[in-house]
Design a protein around this motif. Structure first.
Motif, PDB file in Angstrom:
ATOM      1  N   SER A  74     -45.973  65.447 -10.219  1.00 50.16           N
ATOM      2  CA  SER A  74     -45.491  64.257  -9.513  1.00 50.16           C
ATOM      3  C   SER A  74     -44.157  63.779 -10.090  1.00 50.16           C
ATOM      4  N   THR A  92     -50.080  62.410  -7.312  1.00 55.39           N
ATOM      5  CA  THR A  92     -51.464  62.870  -7.322  1.00 55.39           C
ATOM      6  C   THR A  92     -51.706  63.589  -8.638  1.00 55.39           C
ATOM      7  N   GLU A  93     -52.903  63.454  -9.145  1.00 52.33           N
ATOM      8  CA  GLU A  93     -53.210  64.038 -10.446  1.00 52.33           C
ATOM      9  C   GLU A  93     -54.479  64.858 -10.411  1.00 52.33           C
ATOM     10  N   ILE A  98     -49.666  62.583 -12.931  1.00 44.97           N
ATOM     11  CA  ILE A  98     -49.138  61.225 -12.805  1.00 44.97           C
ATOM     12  C   ILE A  98     -48.695  60.731 -14.178  1.00 44.97           C
ATOM     13  N   LYS A 111     -53.561  56.735 -13.162  1.00 45.59           N
ATOM     14  CA  LYS A 111     -54.463  57.707 -12.562  1.00 45.59           C
ATOM     15  C   LYS A 111     -55.824  57.039 -12.412  1.00 45.59           C
ATOM     16  N   ASP A 130     -58.828  65.942  -8.178  1.00 47.81           N
ATOM     17  CA  ASP A 130     -57.619  65.336  -7.617  1.00 47.81           C
ATOM     18  C   ASP A 130     -57.827  63.878  -7.241  1.00 47.81           C
ATOM     19  N   THR A 131     -56.819  63.070  -7.546  1.00 47.34           N
ATOM     20  CA  THR A 131     -56.832  61.679  -7.121  1.00 47.34           C
ATOM     21  C   THR A 131     -55.398  61.177  -7.027  1.00 47.34           C
ATOM     22  N   GLY A 133     -52.507  58.164  -7.126  1.00 49.07           N
ATOM     23  CA  GLY A 133     -52.331  56.917  -7.865  1.00 49.07           C
ATOM     24  C   GLY A 133     -50.890  56.451  -7.814  1.00 49.07           C
TER      25      GLY A 133
END
Length: 168
Positions: A74, A92-93, A98, A111, A130-131, A133
């Motif tokens: 990112s 996204t991490e 992130i 995150k 994956d998420t 933030g």
């Protein structure tokens, strides 16, 4: 806008709908100005390539020092936030994507735990990790963005509610 994960193979890929967090940001009055460069497929296909590089956008540079490492996938979002090109950005991490570029470019990246923000409309690398933030220039801005994009009823902008003074 095309959703490419930085890959030439997806250069013209348009899903026909906004990611859930983009929809929430728009509904809250945000203007989506564009998409930032990222490491191609989150730097998971070829570890020999430099972080922050994609065949579509080239090499992302560090906003603080062009010769410094830009951080994880990112890096374009962190760079845009550091340069003040946007009031807030989304990264996204899966693993440090992130946190690493935020740290290297002197911005605040958060995150969230998996499930706090929707992954709908985001190309996954590992769906169980994956998420998305926020990446912004201040903790207050990150909290305000998180209020908008989160799935729950938590008010992240009320930082006093999260007083951890004296905690370990």
């Amino acid at each position: 806008m095309p959703t490419t994960a930085g890959a030439l193979a997806l250069k013209d890929a348009e899903s026909g709908f906004d990611a859930e967090i983009a929809r929430k940001l728009k509904n809250a009055g945000a203007i989506i100005m564009g998409k930032a460069n990222m490491s191609e497929f989150s730097h998971y296909l070829d570890g020999r390539l430099p972080r922050g590089w994609s065949c579509l956008g080239g090499q992302t540079l560090n906003a603080i020092s062009g010769s410094a490492h830009p951080g994880g996938s990112s890096s374009g979002s962190a760079c845009a936030a550091a340069l003040g090109l946007a009031g807030g950005t989304i990264g996204t991490e899966t693993c440090d994507s992130i946190i690493d570029p935020s740290m290297r470019q002197s911005v605040v990246g958060f995150k969230p735990s998996r499930g706090v923000c929707s992954n709908s409309g985001i190309i996954p690398i590992a769906t169980t990790f994956d998420t998305p933030g926020p990446i912004c220039r201040s903790v207050d801005d990150v909290a305000a963005m998180l209020d908008v994009i989160s799935e729950g009823e938590t008010n992240f902008s009320d930082l006093a509610a999260f007083n951890i003074k004296g905690s370990r």
